[in-house]
Design a protein around this motif. Structure first.
Motif, PDB file in Angstrom:
ATOM      1  N   GLU A  32       0.827  -1.206   0.000  1.00  0.00           N
ATOM      2  CA  GLU A  32       0.000   0.000   0.000  1.00  0.00           C
ATOM      3  C   GLU A  32       0.862   1.257   0.000  1.00  0.00           C
ATOM      4  OE1 GLU A  32      -3.271   0.128  -0.495  1.00  0.00           O
ATOM      5  OE2 GLU A  32      -2.997  -2.043  -0.796  1.00  0.00           O
ATOM      6  N   LYS A  35       2.216   1.817  -3.512  1.00  0.00           N
ATOM      7  CA  LYS A  35       1.178   2.422  -4.356  1.00  0.00           C
ATOM      8  C   LYS A  35       1.015   3.903  -4.036  1.00  0.00           C
ATOM      9  CE  LYS A  35      -1.534  -1.853  -4.878  1.00  0.00           C
ATOM     10  NZ  LYS A  35      -2.810  -2.530  -4.527  1.00  0.00           N
ATOM     11  N   LYS A  36       1.113   4.229  -2.739  1.00  0.00           N
ATOM     12  CA  LYS A  36       0.956   5.612  -2.312  1.00  0.00           C
ATOM     13  C   LYS A  36       2.056   6.507  -2.900  1.00  0.00           C
ATOM     14  CE  LYS A  36      -0.145   6.179   2.028  1.00  0.00           C
ATOM     15  NZ  LYS A  36       0.001   6.361   3.507  1.00  0.00           N
ATOM     16  N   TYR A  38       3.367   6.455  -5.835  1.00  0.00           N
ATOM     17  CA  TYR A  38       3.056   6.869  -7.202  1.00  0.00           C
ATOM     18  C   TYR A  38       1.808   7.746  -7.272  1.00  0.00           C
ATOM     19  CZ  TYR A  38       6.812   3.805  -8.426  1.00  0.00           C
ATOM     20  OH  TYR A  38       8.070   3.243  -8.520  1.00  0.00           O
ATOM     21  N   VAL A  39       0.888   7.552  -6.341  1.00  0.00           N
ATOM     22  CA  VAL A  39      -0.268   8.443  -6.279  1.00  0.00           C
ATOM     23  C   VAL A  39       0.193   9.842  -5.874  1.00  0.00           C
ATOM     24  CG1 VAL A  39      -2.427   8.951  -5.070  1.00  0.00           C
ATOM     25  CG2 VAL A  39      -1.907   6.592  -5.768  1.00  0.00           C
ATOM     26  N   THR A  40       1.072   9.914  -4.878  1.00  0.00           N
ATOM     27  CA  THR A  40       1.550  11.206  -4.367  1.00  0.00           C
ATOM     28  C   THR A  40       2.392  11.953  -5.386  1.00  0.00           C
ATOM     29  OG1 THR A  40       1.585  10.278  -2.124  1.00  0.00           O
ATOM     30  CG2 THR A  40       2.801  12.325  -2.481  1.00  0.00           C
ATOM     31  N   THR A  41       3.298  11.234  -6.065  1.00  0.00           N
ATOM     32  CA  THR A  41       4.215  11.878  -7.016  1.00  0.00           C
ATOM     33  C   THR A  41       3.583  12.117  -8.377  1.00  0.00           C
ATOM     34  OG1 THR A  41       5.082   9.715  -7.701  1.00  0.00           O
ATOM     35  CG2 THR A  41       6.248  10.865  -5.923  1.00  0.00           C
ATOM     36  N   ASN A  42       2.443  11.476  -8.637  1.00  0.00           N
ATOM     37  CA  ASN A  42       1.794  11.563  -9.946  1.00  0.00           C
ATOM     38  C   ASN A  42       2.688  11.019 -11.057  1.00  0.00           C
ATOM     39  OD1 ASN A  42      -0.473  12.155 -11.495  1.00  0.00           O
ATOM     40  ND2 ASN A  42       0.312  14.161 -12.092  1.00  0.00           N
ATOM     41  N   ARG A  44       3.675   7.552 -13.154  1.00  0.00           N
ATOM     42  CA  ARG A  44       3.030   6.283 -13.469  1.00  0.00           C
ATOM     43  C   ARG A  44       3.769   5.130 -12.799  1.00  0.00           C
ATOM     44  NH1 ARG A  44       2.412   4.683 -19.610  1.00  0.00           N
ATOM     45  NH2 ARG A  44       4.614   4.189 -19.343  1.00  0.00           N
ATOM     46  N   MET A  45       3.019   4.272 -12.127  1.00  0.00           N
ATOM     47  CA  MET A  45       3.603   3.140 -11.408  1.00  0.00           C
ATOM     48  C   MET A  45       4.122   2.115 -12.404  1.00  0.00           C
ATOM     49  SD  MET A  45       1.795   0.897  -8.426  1.00  0.00           S
ATOM     50  CE  MET A  45       2.567  -0.550  -7.712  1.00  0.00           C
ATOM     51  N   THR A  82       9.035  11.608  -1.383  1.00  0.00           N
ATOM     52  CA  THR A  82       7.798  10.947  -0.938  1.00  0.00           C
ATOM     53  C   THR A  82       8.112   9.751  -0.049  1.00  0.00           C
ATOM     54  OG1 THR A  82       6.753  11.644  -3.009  1.00  0.00           O
ATOM     55  CG2 THR A  82       5.637   9.948  -1.742  1.00  0.00           C
TER      56      THR A  82
END
Length: 709
Positions: A32, A35-36, A38-42, A44-45, A82
């Protein structure tokens, strides 16, 4: 001695390693957190599991998230900032990664995906991670470390590069990377004495823990000896990294001269995909482009097309020419650059997407694609083009504005990413800039401008080393007012250069013959679409070509009063014209004894402008004064005396004097630099001039050497 290396990453990586160890039995939370990131940095995972359904992860792969070979430093820093927040890291976030090894972007997980990996593969990696940290603190954990080292390195997809890089990341004071950079430096350069390392030893990819620890011990003995100023594995890796950069720079073909090295141009390319589905999906998922041809190894080690073609013919046991492929490989390696636009195409009528190049060519010995460039894909889909595309592996379409416009029209992009916008900001360049860099007087510069405007065609002639090439490009830029490299084209004539190369002609293909257009034809077509701007076509060694043969029927059209007139071409049912905004600048070395008298037709259509040594110009005097070097001043005085002797020589004369460009563009002056100019540039020239008077060469050689003693 302490190396001036940014070691900020060491504390950060070691603290992160300790934090990750706590997730050994709580991997769901770690997933988790990943995943966070890549969500925070914008950002792409990356693909970390089949169908992107991440179910497990090991700590080395977490480190691999920000240690990929083709990842931009800005993205590494963004991810690490991050990571620091999510994992509560107190150490300073690193911003420099020169002493940090990377892993292949295409193979960045330490495990195979579900269905291909063994049940305990990820557990083994956690055990190696845990025992490697323990062994770094206490040698009693050696046996456990060795056990899990051997198990992890034998897993699918792992090898010496990845495993030893991972160990180096988490404890660089104990573990050395043995990736390709370090191995090359240690075993191939002979920089480390035989008393420490067996240079004939072949290190296997699946190295055992016993072999690895033996090499680590040997390297530690070397680093603690008086034979080196290096003290640690970080110093060693930094030296290995520097060496690899030097080799890459040495082998890189540089397509620009000093005259335009600071000109940044956005080029446009199409890359044709053999397989619409497989390769395109891999390109998208990994943010890369590649040409294939893994059998060549590192593209950057090839110096020219001939070497590439010979290697491909030898490897594939064929006499196929491979001319287009060799050209594509050189362009992919040396000409393409960050910021260029690439369109992914399939067959001759489909476009699958476009993106911007973000990296140089990267060689990944263990990758599925060994030579890659990172790319930021902006749009993907499937569009049918209104024009027929070239079915070439890689094709530069920069000169063809109609093709670029047709491709751009099929995309719906935001105003920020509008492909139709001007992509380039050119540096301004004035007549004052020209006079500061090209050592001729303002009076001569103004006269040269007048000649070019009057005749449209000028030949710059002079002895070797007066900077004719540099002056030609700078002259073009000074007239344009900006350093727009797209409006300047340079070619070189030689005895075999033909009309077919210059204008157009039929060339053999695998199925017959095809009509190809030449350099001057394409340049004129480009200029014709942009009549508001001046274009400059520069021909080096213009007197070496058969001018009547090369220009053909166009000899008449290049005259100033014939510009805009139409003439039917030899090989095509087409009316052709030389636009009024095209200027031709020829370059001629007057010291070349082997050349015949110039064609009268050439003399009638060109103005001739002499460029001589600029030692006495104000610009060179200012440059000389800034260097503040008595030895440089002394050497220049000796060269001016030498030039007087050359001028008075019955067999030589003004056309053979030594030019100022041998001494230009120096930012510092050392005995070594001056000695190299004398020994390897000027003295060999004197040996050619006075091949029958060796005693005279010796006298002048001693005179020049004495100036810098």
């Amino acid at each position: 001695m302490t190396y001036e290396i940014d070691r900020t990453w060491i504390d950060f990586y070691k603290e992160l390693a300790e934090r990750l160890l706590k997730y050994k039995n709580n991997r769901e939370e770690l997933i988790e957190n990943v995943k966070k990131i890549y969500v925070t940095t914008n950002i792409r995972m990356p693909k970390l599991e089949k169908n992107h359904q991440l179910v497990d992860i090991d700590p080395f792969t977490v480190f691999g998230l920000f240690n990929k070979s083709a990842m931009k430093d800005s993205n590494k820093i963004k991810i690490l900032e991050t990571v620091a927040e999510i994992f509560n890291i107190n150490s300073e976030v690193p911003t420099n990664f020169e002493s940090v090894p990377t892993i292949n972007t295409m193979n960045a997980t330490y495990y195979y995906f579900l269905g291909d990996r063994e049940e305990n593969d990820i557990d083994n990696l956690w055990s190696l991670f845990e025992n490697a940290l323990a062994y770094a603190k206490n040698k009693k954990y050696q046996q456990k470390f060795m056990k899990y080292f051997d198990m992890s390195i034998e897993q699918k997809g792992n090898g010496r590069n990845k495993v030893t890089n991972g160990l180096y990341w988490i404890a660089p004071e104990v573990y050395s990377s043995l990736d390709w950079r370090t191995s090359q430096y240690v075993y191939e350069t002979e920089k480390i004495s035989d008393k420490y390392i067996n240079h004939n030893e072949k290190i296997p990819n699946k190295i055992s823990a016993k072999q690895y620890l033996k090499i680590v011990k040997q390297l530690k003995e070397y680093l603690s000896s008086s034979d080196t100023v290096m003290n640690s594995f970080v110093d060693l890796y930094y030296e290995a990294w520097k060496y690899s950069q030097e080799i890459k720079d040495k082998n890189r073909e540089i397509e620009t001269s000093d005259a335009d090295k600071d000109v940044e141009v956005v080029n446009y390319w199409t890359i044709s995909l053999d397989s619409q589905e497989t390769k395109w999906r891999e390109f998208l998922e990994n943010s890369i482009i590649a040409l294939g041809f893994n059998e060549l190894g590192d593209f950057s080690t090839y110096e020219d097309k001939k070497q590439i073609k010979e290697k491909l013919q030898e490897t594939n046991d064929t006499d196929r020419s491979y001319n287009n492929i060799a050209n594509a490989i050189l362009q992919f390696t040396h000409e393409m650059k960050a910021g260029d636009i690439v369109y992914a195409t399939f067959e001759q009528s489909k476009v699958l997407g476009w993106g911007k190049i973000t990296s140089e060519q990267v060689y990944e010995p263990n990758g599925e694609f060994k030579n890659i460039r990172q790319i930021d894909w902006k749009e993907q889909g499937e569009w049918t083009t209104p024009i027929k595309l070239k079915n070439k592996k890689l094709y530069k379409i920069t000169p063809y504005k109609d093709t670029i416009e047709a491709l751009n029209d099929i995309f719906t992009t935001s105003s920020e990413e509008d492909l139709g916008k001007e992509q380039i900001k050119y540096p301004k360049y004035s007549s004052e800039d020209f006079l500061n860099e090209v050592f001729i007087s303002e009076q001569h510069y103004n006269r040269l401008i007048q000649l070019l405007e009057m005749k449209k065609n000028v030949i710059l002639q002079g002895p070797p080393g007066v900077g004719k090439t540099f002056a030609a490009k700078r002259l073009a830029y000074s007239i344009m007012g900006v350093k727009d490299k797209n409006r300047v084209k340079m070619i070189q004539f030689h005895q075999s250069y033909s009309y077919e190369d210059f204008i157009m002609g039929f060339r053999p293909t695998e199925t017959g013959f095809k009509l190809h257009t030449g350099a001057f034809y394409n340049f004129c077509k480009q200029a014709e679409q942009d009549m508001d701007h001046d274009y400059f076509f520069i021909i080096d060694e213009i007197n070496r070509g058969n001018l009547s043969k090369i220009f053909g029927e166009l000899f008449m059209l290049i005259e100033n009063d014939k510009r805009g007139s139409e003439l039917e071409l030899l090989y095509a049912d087409e009316k052709f014209t030389v636009p009024d905004n095209v200027y031709i600048i020829g370059l001629m070395n007057t010291a070349d004894r082997s050349l015949a008298i110039l064609d009268y037709a050439l003399r009638r259509r060109f103005a001739f402008f002499d460029i001589s040594a600029g030692f006495s110009t104000e610009g060179f005097k200012e440059y000389q004064e800034k260097l503040q070097s008595p030895k440089f001043d002394s050497l220049i005085q000796r060269v001016e005396d030498l030039n007087n002797d050359i001028r008075n020589d019955e067999m030589l004369g003004e056309d053979f004097i030594i030019g100022h460009s041998y001494f230009s563009n120096l930012t510092q002056v050392t005995d070594t630099i001056l000695s190299n100019i004398v020994e390897f540039e000027i003295i060999p020239l004197l040996k050619e001039y006075w091949f029958d008077e060796p005693s005279k060469v010796d006298i002048w050689a001693d005179t020049l050497r004495s100036a810098i003693r």
